[in-house]
Design a protein around this motif. Structure first.
Motif, PDB file in Angstrom:
ATOM      1  N   PHE A  47       0.835  -1.207   0.000  1.00 48.20           N
ATOM      2  CA  PHE A  47       0.000   0.000   0.000  1.00 48.20           C
ATOM      3  C   PHE A  47       0.871   1.258   0.000  1.00 48.20           C
ATOM      4  O   PHE A  47       0.593   2.230  -0.692  1.00 48.20           O
ATOM      5  CB  PHE A  47      -0.938  -0.002   1.205  1.00 48.20           C
ATOM      6  CG  PHE A  47      -1.734  -1.280   1.312  1.00 48.20           C
ATOM      7  CD1 PHE A  47      -2.579  -1.665   0.285  1.00 48.20           C
ATOM      8  CD2 PHE A  47      -1.621  -2.108   2.416  1.00 48.20           C
ATOM      9  CE1 PHE A  47      -3.301  -2.837   0.350  1.00 48.20           C
ATOM     10  CE2 PHE A  47      -2.339  -3.289   2.495  1.00 48.20           C
ATOM     11  CZ  PHE A  47      -3.172  -3.662   1.461  1.00 48.20           C
ATOM     12  N   SER A 100      -5.159   2.321  -5.830  1.00 51.83           N
ATOM     13  CA  SER A 100      -4.448   1.213  -5.170  1.00 51.83           C
ATOM     14  C   SER A 100      -4.867   1.094  -3.711  1.00 51.83           C
ATOM     15  O   SER A 100      -5.753   0.297  -3.384  1.00 51.83           O
ATOM     16  CB  SER A 100      -2.936   1.383  -5.322  1.00 51.83           C
ATOM     17  OG  SER A 100      -2.465   2.548  -4.661  1.00 51.83           O
ATOM     18  N   GLN A 101      -4.267   1.893  -2.848  1.00 52.92           N
ATOM     19  CA  GLN A 101      -4.548   1.791  -1.400  1.00 52.92           C
ATOM     20  C   GLN A 101      -6.025   2.088  -1.130  1.00 52.92           C
ATOM     21  O   GLN A 101      -6.606   2.981  -1.742  1.00 52.92           O
ATOM     22  CB  GLN A 101      -3.673   2.808  -0.671  1.00 52.92           C
ATOM     23  CG  GLN A 101      -3.588   2.601   0.822  1.00 52.92           C
ATOM     24  CD  GLN A 101      -2.616   3.603   1.448  1.00 52.92           C
ATOM     25  OE1 GLN A 101      -2.288   4.623   0.848  1.00 52.92           O
ATOM     26  NE2 GLN A 101      -2.165   3.308   2.638  1.00 52.92           N
ATOM     27  N   GLY A 102      -6.593   1.338  -0.179  1.00 52.01           N
ATOM     28  CA  GLY A 102      -8.021   1.476   0.088  1.00 52.01           C
ATOM     29  C   GLY A 102      -8.350   2.643   0.996  1.00 52.01           C
ATOM     30  O   GLY A 102      -8.400   2.486   2.216  1.00 52.01           O
ATOM     31  N   TYR A 116      -5.312 -10.333   4.093  1.00 55.84           N
ATOM     32  CA  TYR A 116      -4.878  -8.967   4.413  1.00 55.84           C
ATOM     33  C   TYR A 116      -3.480  -9.023   5.040  1.00 55.84           C
ATOM     34  O   TYR A 116      -3.185  -9.926   5.828  1.00 55.84           O
ATOM     35  CB  TYR A 116      -5.891  -8.303   5.352  1.00 55.84           C
ATOM     36  CG  TYR A 116      -5.553  -6.862   5.619  1.00 55.84           C
ATOM     37  CD1 TYR A 116      -5.490  -5.941   4.595  1.00 55.84           C
ATOM     38  CD2 TYR A 116      -5.264  -6.436   6.912  1.00 55.84           C
ATOM     39  CE1 TYR A 116      -5.146  -4.620   4.837  1.00 55.84           C
ATOM     40  CE2 TYR A 116      -4.923  -5.122   7.162  1.00 55.84           C
ATOM     41  CZ  TYR A 116      -4.858  -4.217   6.110  1.00 55.84           C
ATOM     42  OH  TYR A 116      -4.513  -2.915   6.354  1.00 55.84           O
ATOM     43  N   ASN A 126     -11.240  -8.485   1.894  1.00 53.52           N
ATOM     44  CA  ASN A 126     -10.218  -7.735   1.170  1.00 53.52           C
ATOM     45  C   ASN A 126      -9.088  -8.706   0.854  1.00 53.52           C
ATOM     46  O   ASN A 126      -8.547  -9.302   1.795  1.00 53.52           O
ATOM     47  CB  ASN A 126      -9.692  -6.601   2.061  1.00 53.52           C
ATOM     48  CG  ASN A 126      -8.578  -5.799   1.433  1.00 53.52           C
ATOM     49  OD1 ASN A 126      -8.271  -5.963   0.277  1.00 53.52           O
ATOM     50  ND2 ASN A 126      -7.972  -4.924   2.228  1.00 53.52           N
ATOM     51  N   TYR A 144     -15.446  -4.168   6.743  1.00 54.16           N
ATOM     52  CA  TYR A 144     -16.331  -3.725   5.641  1.00 54.16           C
ATOM     53  C   TYR A 144     -17.780  -4.150   5.891  1.00 54.16           C
ATOM     54  O   TYR A 144     -18.542  -4.355   4.946  1.00 54.16           O
ATOM     55  CB  TYR A 144     -15.818  -4.277   4.301  1.00 54.16           C
ATOM     56  CG  TYR A 144     -14.407  -3.810   3.977  1.00 54.16           C
ATOM     57  CD1 TYR A 144     -14.178  -2.524   3.507  1.00 54.16           C
ATOM     58  CD2 TYR A 144     -13.307  -4.631   4.198  1.00 54.16           C
ATOM     59  CE1 TYR A 144     -12.892  -2.071   3.246  1.00 54.16           C
ATOM     60  CE2 TYR A 144     -12.017  -4.199   3.939  1.00 54.16           C
ATOM     61  CZ  TYR A 144     -11.814  -2.911   3.463  1.00 54.16           C
ATOM     62  OH  TYR A 144     -10.537  -2.473   3.207  1.00 54.16           O
ATOM     63  N   LYS A 177     -13.499   2.784   7.614  1.00 48.61           N
ATOM     64  CA  LYS A 177     -14.199   2.343   6.398  1.00 48.61           C
ATOM     65  C   LYS A 177     -15.620   2.861   6.366  1.00 48.61           C
ATOM     66  O   LYS A 177     -16.155   3.198   5.322  1.00 48.61           O
ATOM     67  CB  LYS A 177     -14.280   0.806   6.356  1.00 48.61           C
ATOM     68  CG  LYS A 177     -13.035   0.088   6.735  1.00 48.61           C
ATOM     69  CD  LYS A 177     -11.977   0.320   5.711  1.00 48.61           C
ATOM     70  CE  LYS A 177     -10.648  -0.149   6.266  1.00 48.61           C
ATOM     71  NZ  LYS A 177      -9.569   0.139   5.372  1.00 48.61           N
ATOM     72  N   PHE A 179     -13.511  -2.733  -3.200  1.00 46.07           N
ATOM     73  CA  PHE A 179     -12.508  -3.207  -4.158  1.00 46.07           C
ATOM     74  C   PHE A 179     -13.149  -4.010  -5.290  1.00 46.07           C
ATOM     75  O   PHE A 179     -14.029  -4.838  -5.032  1.00 46.07           O
ATOM     76  CB  PHE A 179     -11.479  -4.096  -3.453  1.00 46.07           C
ATOM     77  CG  PHE A 179     -10.788  -3.414  -2.314  1.00 46.07           C
ATOM     78  CD1 PHE A 179      -9.987  -2.299  -2.529  1.00 46.07           C
ATOM     79  CD2 PHE A 179     -10.948  -3.873  -1.013  1.00 46.07           C
ATOM     80  CE1 PHE A 179      -9.355  -1.656  -1.468  1.00 46.07           C
ATOM     81  CE2 PHE A 179     -10.325  -3.227   0.053  1.00 46.07           C
ATOM     82  CZ  PHE A 179      -9.523  -2.122  -0.178  1.00 46.07           C
TER      83      PHE A 179
END
Ligand code: PMP
Ligand code: GLN
Length: 387
Positions: free
Chosen positions: A19, A35-37, A124, A173, A204, A235, A319
């Motif tokens: 990330f 890219s990074q969430g 993850y 994820n 999530y 999130k 994602f």
């Protein structure tokens, strides 16, 4: 000068996380960062006003070790409303420095040297280092595209006398897969009355699509009594930088969890906790999340509809994974770097979430971005696949 001693690494295989690598590269080359969430759009001004209010009310000293009582009570209320399960705010709810700390503390509380921990991969990236630092041994169940289905017979075969912990992440994820009630039943049947604990990473929880419900592990009685359920406000309320999460676990588990938590961080930012407690009084703030993110998922899918990528719409999380198998056989890591530099769209190569870096030619795109960014990224991607 020679160092007096050589520090022998406790995590010899660990480098800088993907990330950090991808977000830095995206910034360096000015790419659209999928890219990074993390969301590219701002948090609700009403939430920010609540932080100011808490700061002005001088909620600026150490919070209690377990978290400010009003926030723990608000989480208990939300959990009862959403899942129909009651957790005692005094003895079963702990506020943590993001889900990352909760995961680390729960793993540390459970895992003794030599214990085996079942990890479904892709996984993850913070799970395995925490297991290894505790002296545990990760035992991988490898899930593969396109459906990442769990072969429960294989899970049963991997369980031994030394299995102490099972790590679950739903919605997942990086794959976006969401567990069903049947998955919970299968897991509970396997565990039976064995001395095995579970960590459920449910950060999530409020991001699922097409009317698919998130089924929490706490909703299964056999699992509930042995599970640490981990959540994160980052999130849910578009504030990943606040790093405020929580752990729900039966009192006996929470006692051990808090012993670790109190020496990892002791307590978490006080004004943010007050702000979140008040914000949680409006359930629509999290109940509107599925529709909000479904619009973004669908916009991104529409934007790449003319591409040669193959994909199934993601079930949950923010994602979307796509397969580029039909386009090139380049390693996913190399392709993610190349696309960032050449067409200005950053993504995450999914191989990094596998212990052996299995490369199924899949890239993960984060669609928690403003609509314009999603449309522009889609346009560039379509153009590239059709070159
Ligand atoms: N678990 C999963 C599956 C995640 O995707 C993330 C972060 N994106 C975390 C845990 C960590 O959450 P936090 O930022 O609250 O530490
Ligand atoms: N969880 C986020 C992701 O998957 C990143 C969090 C981090 O940067 N550590 O993209």
């Amino acid at each position: 000068m020679q160092p007096i001693q050589t520090l022998s690494s406790k995590l010899p295989r660990v480098g800088t996380t993907i990330f950090t690598v991808m977000s830095k590269l995206a910034a360096d080359v000015g790419a659209l960062n999928l890219s990074q969430g993390f969301p590219s759009f701002p948090a609700d001004p009403a939430l920010l006003d609540l932080v100011t209010k808490a700061l002005r009310a001088n909620h600026n000293q150490y919070a209690p070790m377990a978290g400010v009582p009003v926030l723990r009570e608000a989480i208990a209320q939300k959990t009862a409303d959403v899942y129909g399960i009651n957790y005692n705010p005094d003895t079963e709810i702990t506020i943590t420095s993001g889900a990352t700390e909760a995961l680390y503390a729960a793993i540390t509380a459970v895992v003794q040297p030599g214990d085996e921990v079942i990890v479904f991969e892709p996984a993850y990236d913070s799970y395995v280092p925490a297991i290894e630092l505790a002296g545990g041994i990760p035992v991988y169940i490898t899930l593969t595209p396109p459906d990442y289905a769990i072969d429960w017979t294989q899970v049963a075969e991997q369980m031994t006398e030394r299995t102490r912990l099972i790590l679950v992440n739903t919605p997942h994820n990086p794959t976006g897969r969401v567990w069903t009630r049947d998955d919970l039943d299968q897991l509970a049947d396997l565990i039976g009355d064995r001395d095995i604990f579970v960590i459920a990473d449910e950060v999530y929880e409020h991001i699922t699509f097409d009317r698919r419900p998130h089924v929490s592990l706490m909703q299964h009685p056999v699992l509930q009594e042995r599970t640490f359920v981990v959540g994160s406000f980052g999130k849910t309320f578009h504030v990943t930088g606040w790093k405020i999460g929580y752990c729900l676990a039966p009192a006996d588990l929470t006692v051990e969890f808090r012993k670790i938590h109190q020496f990892l961080t002791f307590s978490v930012s006080t004004p943010m906790q007050y702000a979140l407690a008040e914000y949680l009084q409006q359930p629509e703030r999290y109940l509107e999340l599925p529709a909000f993110y479904q619009q973004k998922r669908d916009l991104f899918l529409q934007a790449i509809a003319g591409s040669r990528f193959r994909y199934v719409p993601t079930e949950g999380t923010f994602f979307q994974n796509v397969s580029y198998e039909a386009i090139t056989d380049e390693p996913d890591y190399d392709l993610a770097i190349r696309l960032t530099k050449e067409i200005g769209v950053a993504s995450i190569p999914v191989s990094v979430f596998y212990d052996q870096k299995n490369d199924y030619k899949i890239l993960r795109f984060c669609f928690a971005k403003d609509d314009d960014t999603l449309l522009r990224a889609g346009e560039r991607l379509v153009k590239w696949t059709n070159l």
